[in-house]
Write a protein that holds these residues in place. Structure first.
Motif, PDB file in Angstrom:
ATOM      1  N   GLY A  48       0.762  -1.242   0.000  1.00 27.87           N
ATOM      2  CA  GLY A  48       0.000   0.000   0.000  1.00 27.87           C
ATOM      3  C   GLY A  48       0.792   1.290   0.000  1.00 27.87           C
ATOM      4  N   ASP A  49       0.130   2.353  -0.442  1.00 26.30           N
ATOM      5  CA  ASP A  49       0.729   3.679  -0.620  1.00 26.30           C
ATOM      6  C   ASP A  49       1.985   3.609  -1.489  1.00 26.30           C
ATOM      7  N   ASN A  89      -4.450   4.024   1.458  1.00 30.71           N
ATOM      8  CA  ASN A  89      -5.319   5.191   1.345  1.00 30.71           C
ATOM      9  C   ASN A  89      -4.787   6.237   0.364  1.00 30.71           C
ATOM     10  N   GLU A  92      -5.712   4.706  -3.104  1.00 32.43           N
ATOM     11  CA  GLU A  92      -6.977   3.995  -2.926  1.00 32.43           C
ATOM     12  C   GLU A  92      -7.715   3.739  -4.229  1.00 32.43           C
ATOM     13  N   ARG A  93      -7.452   4.520  -5.265  1.00 35.11           N
ATOM     14  CA  ARG A  93      -8.124   4.278  -6.550  1.00 35.11           C
ATOM     15  C   ARG A  93      -7.775   2.909  -7.112  1.00 35.11           C
ATOM     16  N   ARG A  95      -7.816   0.287  -5.517  1.00 35.80           N
ATOM     17  CA  ARG A  95      -8.715  -0.698  -4.896  1.00 35.80           C
ATOM     18  C   ARG A  95      -9.877  -1.056  -5.823  1.00 35.80           C
ATOM     19  N   HIS A 109      -7.371  -6.595  -1.920  1.00 30.68           N
ATOM     20  CA  HIS A 109      -7.633  -5.788  -0.722  1.00 30.68           C
ATOM     21  C   HIS A 109      -6.706  -6.219   0.410  1.00 30.68           C
ATOM     22  N   ASP A 127      -4.657   1.183   6.754  1.00 29.75           N
ATOM     23  CA  ASP A 127      -5.440   2.401   6.973  1.00 29.75           C
ATOM     24  C   ASP A 127      -6.867   2.073   7.410  1.00 29.75           C
ATOM     25  N   GLN A 128      -7.289   0.822   7.193  1.00 31.09           N
ATOM     26  CA  GLN A 128      -8.615   0.382   7.630  1.00 31.09           C
ATOM     27  C   GLN A 128      -8.779   0.523   9.141  1.00 31.09           C
ATOM     28  N   HIS A 209       1.487   1.802   6.574  1.00 34.06           N
ATOM     29  CA  HIS A 209       0.620   2.948   6.847  1.00 34.06           C
ATOM     30  C   HIS A 209       1.180   3.971   7.830  1.00 34.06           C
TER      31      HIS A 209
END
Length: 271
Positions: A48-49, A89, A92-93, A95, A109, A127-128, A209
């Motif tokens: 992520g990120d 986050n 996030e696009r 996702r 995910h 980030d969830q 995150h």
């Protein structure tokens, strides 16, 4: 004439990296390129990120070094490394494409990674579990802007350190460890992640995150955070026997440079 054998790639079973923030000026792309060039693995998790959509939306920034990072990851996927991408986050696009595969990169995910030691680890950005991001996206974006200013100061500090031959040092990480509110936030984040992992009856979790690399146990549940590539330049690696550890690449490269210099001094000059 001095002769040094080219360094061999460091081989790991799995590599987990997150929070590259490609498209953001604070990304340590040069160190990341060095890391990707000098390591290899059966699995590469992008936790992520990877891209910073927040920054790219405000001001386009995409230097050659950031494009080179993407090319290196694509090359690894094309040459047999299984690459799994769990968006965060800031990207996030991506996702919207979970469940699909692009250029042999699987977008999910979350994932469950089983180590060679038989440990089942939940892999997701994290980030969830961040109450700030979930409750107030506006506040999260404001925090991101302030963080960018702090990283700008970090670059100035390290530019001065390089002039005096000093190794990389993270001003932001230094401040994080000394601000009580940040320490408290990290603790709450870890607790939320661990509780979710336990509810799924898994052995542990691997996330990113919060830009705070760490491996710790909460009872029988293992918590691993990959860190980031804007401050600490860290990765989580799994060895062939299933052991997990944090690799701090800036430190590792500093030691390698010192080792090469000592090796050079020991070599006799050619007549």
């Amino acid at each position: 004439m001095k002769s040094i054998n080219p360094p061999q790639k460091k081989r790991y079973r799995s590599i987990f990296i997150s929070d590259l923030h490609l498209g953001f000026k604070g990304c340590q792309a040069d160190l990341l390129i060095d890391f990707l060039n000098k390591t290899d693995s059966d699995y590469l998790y992008l936790v992520g990120d990877i891209f910073d959509g927040w920054e790219l939306k405000k001001r386009p920034y995409w230097p050659d070094s950031h494009q080179q990072v993407v090319k290196l990851i694509l090359n690894k996927a094309a040459n047999g490394t299984r690459v799994i991408y769990t968006p965060g986050n800031h990207d996030e696009r991506a996702r919207d494409f979970c469940g699909h595969q692009f250029d042999r990169i699987e977008v999910k995910h979350s994932a469950v990674h089983e180590t060679s030691a038989g440990k089942k680890m939940l892999v997701l950005h994290g980030d969830q579990f961040d109450t700030v991001v979930k409750i107030s996206p506006v506040l999260a974006h404001l925090g991101s802007t302030m963080y960018g200013h702090l990283l700008f100061m970090n670059r100035i500090v390290n530019g001065a350190r390089r002039l005096f031959g000093k190794p990389y040092w993270s001003l932001t990480a230094h401040l994080k460890h000394r601000v009580k509110n940040v320490v408290s936030y990290i603790g709450r984040f870890e607790e939320a992640v661990i509780n979710s992992t336990r509810s799924q009856q898994l052995d542990g979790v691997i996330c990113g995150h919060i830009h705070h690399a760490e491996i710790t146990s909460f009872g029988k549940t293992l918590y691993c955070n990959t860190g980031d590539w804007v401050e600490s330049c860290t990765a989580l690696i799994e060895s062939a026997d299933g052991q997990l550890q944090i690799l701090r690449w800036a430190d590792a490269e500093e030691r390698a440079t010192e080792s090469e210099e000592e090796h050079d001094k020991a070599l006799p000059e050619a007549a």
